[in-house]
Design an enzyme around this catalytic site. Structure first.
Site, mmCIF file in Angstrom:
data_model
loop_
_atom_site.group_PDB
_atom_site.id
_atom_site.type_symbol
_atom_site.label_atom_id
_atom_site.label_comp_id
_atom_site.label_asym_id
_atom_site.label_seq_id
_atom_site.Cartn_x
_atom_site.Cartn_y
_atom_site.Cartn_z
ATOM 1 N N CYS A 339 0.800 -1.237 0.000
ATOM 2 C CA CYS A 339 0.000 0.000 0.000
ATOM 3 C C CYS A 339 0.829 1.282 0.000
ATOM 4 O O CYS A 339 0.531 2.182 -0.802
ATOM 5 C CB CYS A 339 -0.991 0.032 1.156
ATOM 6 N N ARG A 368 6.882 -10.888 5.842
ATOM 7 C CA ARG A 368 6.427 -10.586 7.193
ATOM 8 C C ARG A 368 7.040 -11.586 8.151
ATOM 9 O O ARG A 368 7.025 -12.787 7.884
ATOM 10 C CB ARG A 368 4.898 -10.665 7.269
ATOM 11 N N GLN A 386 0.999 -11.239 -2.882
ATOM 12 C CA GLN A 386 -0.411 -10.855 -2.875
ATOM 13 C C GLN A 386 -0.832 -10.454 -4.272
ATOM 14 O O GLN A 386 -0.075 -9.818 -4.991
ATOM 15 C CB GLN A 386 -0.613 -9.642 -1.967
ATOM 16 N N ASP A 388 -2.414 -8.003 -5.134
ATOM 17 C CA ASP A 388 -2.821 -6.791 -4.444
ATOM 18 C C ASP A 388 -3.265 -5.721 -5.431
ATOM 19 O O ASP A 388 -2.819 -5.698 -6.579
ATOM 20 C CB ASP A 388 -1.609 -6.256 -3.661
ATOM 21 N N HIS A 390 -4.846 -1.374 -5.166
ATOM 22 C CA HIS A 390 -5.410 -0.295 -4.366
ATOM 23 C C HIS A 390 -6.208 0.606 -5.267
ATOM 24 O O HIS A 390 -5.722 1.045 -6.306
ATOM 25 C CB HIS A 390 -4.296 0.455 -3.638
ATOM 26 N N LYS A 474 -12.890 -4.698 7.159
ATOM 27 C CA LYS A 474 -12.671 -5.513 5.965
ATOM 28 C C LYS A 474 -13.880 -6.380 5.673
ATOM 29 O O LYS A 474 -14.674 -6.680 6.560
ATOM 30 C CB LYS A 474 -11.499 -6.498 6.188
ATOM 31 N N HIS A 520 -8.333 -1.320 -0.354
ATOM 32 C CA HIS A 520 -7.318 -2.373 -0.528
ATOM 33 C C HIS A 520 -8.081 -3.632 -0.882
ATOM 34 O O HIS A 520 -9.107 -3.905 -0.289
ATOM 35 C CB HIS A 520 -6.588 -2.674 0.787
#
Length: 645
Positions: A339, A368, A386, A388, A390, A474, A520
RNA sequence: GCCGUUGUAGCUCAGUGGUAGAGCACUUCCUUGGUAAGGAAGAGGUCGUGAGUUCAAUCCUCAUCAACGGCUCCA
């Protein structure tokens, strides 16, 4: 004498004398029901069958076939477990012992005694012995003072602590045999219903789920009214283990771990990489269609980036530690999420309200530092990718964009055959607001928008407090693995915080600066976890468009290797994935090996096929399908098994 | 990170206080076989790692690493 009106599940009602019990009702319906009845739902609460009913109520009698009946059964089993444990290890202290989805557990404090697998068998035997006594479960109302006195005398500090939080007048004990427990109930009529007992494993569990508390011993067990059902359950567990993605991942050569590389860092083998890249392509296509712009960002970012985002404060000390450079004081962090990078892409130039929404997508690999005990195959790793993206949009676009993302997630799930998912609305824990950043008003707004978007698509949602990300609520799509453990796959999050922290802006039609909202989202969640759950769902029999090896070409003997080579080449020319098995083995052997590898199609070629440019088709798990011309096979294959759009 | 269990050949697993075994996989040879395992021979292991006890440790003790089942955590 007064009567009560009892309404049965079918809508019919009957009158009974006040004080009638569930057992009386069951008996009045049929003797068969009386024999198998375990508990009764009275006006939405589950009761003992022996408890008198004094007012009109809808009821439902639970047997082993009802979820409610099973819960009662396993709850009672937990008490029998406790009784057995106390008989064998006097002085043991008890925490809580609830029924769960499959069986029950009991948290106990055995003092210095080590409790291992060997002890389980002893306790199991004792449980069976106690169950055979057909002891009644007796419910008793007790005053708080008397209850406290009882457990203080017994020396059970956990029960005393639980009692402190209960209000006088609502406290009940249950007694069976020589065991008395603080318990709200309900319970089955007597212990005799419990015929088969299996204690599954021993684990540690913090008292009241708090890491700072003492760790108790948690024993998991399951019981059944018939021995045969226990055997079936254990067999089912064995079958489920065969679908474990860690086992199949090794057998099908999809991925591996190496101690030397480091724990939680998967290595993708060639076949697993094919699978993974196919999924990526599928998602890329779907995202292009949905108006996303792919971007690429680096694997590290300066510490300042994460200080701005708030991630450093929240996770800094529990993360991979900063990377230092020869420059004094310069620090970089391994990217734990994408992000902040995407926020900086947003900021490369001024944005107009006409530009929004801007959808930036990246297959972003992040790292992580998960706690060592939390790592689990591919479902919980330290380095993962991910899918991912945005979405930066105006406040008035949030709901519409959110709904579009829901559609994308559902498209993905449908395309891959995930039907049994739970849509979970993950909210703040109102009791622990300091875990989250941002103003209440924005949180309330975000939480409301998520629920509305989910409702718009008629998703059956479950709201869970305390599951939100620290910057926003979420919508999570949860899917179960082979053993019934829930994993979060797709996730969509509304975020008002990061745009604030990164001072993101756009110029509105009023020529004023405004703050965009960020969504997200990751439909897969992570490729690693998604593939893990996918493997368990299909037991390694992937949808053919995903199969690392779609076709095996199997020549009957070496004499046909040349033709087989032509066949495999033609398949490759048409982007069909496959391999040629030209080993010096009999055809039966080659077929067996391909079947074990779960290759969906086998093309067997020998004398007959060479002559006519044909292939004999065999389908995994289905056997011989007869022979067709090679061209027809290719045409049909491409038509049937191309990537879904 | 915490509690419990486990760690022997590429895989699945036996086994023993006196420096290790099976099946499959692998290599070579024989075999050229039509829809789920053809035959023979061979090669392959610092018994997770480190220390201790012992004349002697893969086996006993301790530590450590990793995996597994949970707890806690999950941006």
């Amino acid at each position: 004498m007064s009567e009560v009106k009892i309404t049965l599940p079918d809508g019919s009602s009957r009158n009974y004398p006040a004080g009638v019990t569930g057992m009386d009702i069951a008996k009045s319906i049929s003797e068969g029901l009386e024999r198998v009845a375990l508990s009764i739902e009275v006006g939405g609460e589950i009761w003992d069958l022996s408890r008198p009913i004094n007012k009109d109520a809808p009821i439902r009698i639970f047997t082993w076939n009802d979820k409610g009946g099973k819960y009662t059964f396993w709850h009672s089993s937990a008490h029998v477990f406790a009784e057995a444990l106390e008989a064998l290890y006097p002085g043991v202290k008890f925490g809580i012992g609830p029924p769960i989805e499959n069986g029950f557990y009991y948290d106990v404090d055995l003092g210095d005694k080590e409790f291992g697998e060997d002890d389980l068998a002893k306790v199991e035997a004792k449980m069976v012995e106690l169950a055979r006594k057909n002891s009644l479960f007796l419910r008793k109302d007790v005053s708080k003072a008397a209850a406290l006195d009882f457990f203080k005398k017994k020396g059970d500090p956990y029960k005393v602590e639980l009692l402190q939080d209960l209000t006088d007048g609502s406290i009940t004990f249950y007694e069976q045999g020589n065991f008395t427990d603080l318990c709200r109930g309900p319970h089955i009529p007597n212990t005799g219903f419990i015929k088969a007992v299996k204690l599954l494993n021993v684990a540690g569990a913090y008292w009241r789920g708090d890491e700072k508390n003492k760790m108790l011993t948690r024993v998991y067990g399951i019981t059944f009214p018939k021995q045969k059902e226990l055997e079936e359950y254990l067999h089912m567990l064995e079958e489920a283990k065969k679908r474990d993605h860690r086992k199949l991942g090794k057998e099908l050569e999809l991925f591996a771990f190496s101690e030397k590389v480091g724990m939680g860092l998967p290595l993708w083998l060639p076949k697993g990489t094919v699978l993974r890249e196919r999924l990526e392509q599928f998602m890329r296509k779907a995202q292009i269609k949905a108006g996303y712009d792919p971007v690429v960002t680096p694997h590290i970012g300066s510490k300042a980036l994460y200080v701005t985002s708030g991630h450093y404060e929240k996770y800094g000390k529990d993360s991979f530690q900063p990377i230092h450079t020869p420059d004094e004081g310069e620090e970089f962090l391994l990217k734990p999420m994408n992000c902040p990078h995407h926020c900086e892409i947003y900021k490369v130039k001024p944005r107009s309200y006409k530009d929004l929404p801007i959808r930036l997508a990246e297959f972003g690999t992040v790292y992580r530092y998960e706690q060592s005990g939390e790592l689990h195959g591919l479902t919980r790793v330290r380095g993962f990718t991910q899918d991912d993206a945005h979405i930066f949009c105006r406040p008035d676009q949030v709901k519409e964009e959110f709904v579009k993302v829901i559609d994308l997630v559902l498209h993905v799930f449908n395309s891959l055959g995930f039907e049994n998912y739970t849509a979970q609305v993950s909210l703040r824990d109102p009791a622990d607001k300091k875990k989250y950043i941002g103003e209440d008003a924005l949180w309330d707004r975000a939480e409301r928008e998520i629920q509305e978007a989910a409702d718009e698509r008629h998703l059956k949602t479950v709201a869970v407090k305390g599951e939100a990300a620290f910057y926003g609520p979420k919508l999570d799509f949860m899917v179960k693995d082979a053993l019934g453990r829930n994993w979060q796959l797709g996730t969509i999050q509304v975020d008002y915080q990061l745009p604030e922290r990164f001072e993101l802006e756009y110029v509105g039609s009023d020529n004023q600066k405004h703050r965009p909202v960020m969504i997200h989202r990751a439909p897969f969640g992570s490729l690693e976890r998604f593939i893990a759950v996918l493997i368990e769902h299909c037991a390694g029999n992937f949808p053919i468009w995903l199969s690392p090896e779609q076709v095996a070409v199997l020549p009957i003997s070496e004499r046909f290797n040349q033709y087989a080579g032509q066949v495999i080449q033609e398949l490759k020319n048409q982007d069909i994935r496959g391999y040629l098995d030209d080993r010096d083995e009999k055809i039966g052997r080659k077929i067996r090996d391909a079947e074990v590898k779960k290759v969906p199609y086998m093309l067997i070629v020998g004398e007959k096929e060479v002559a006519e440019n044909r292939v004999a088709v065999r389908k995994h798990g289905a056997g011989d399908q007869g022979s067709v011309g090679l061209d027809d096979f290719v045409k049909q294959f491409l038509k049937e098994f191309s990537m879904p759009v």
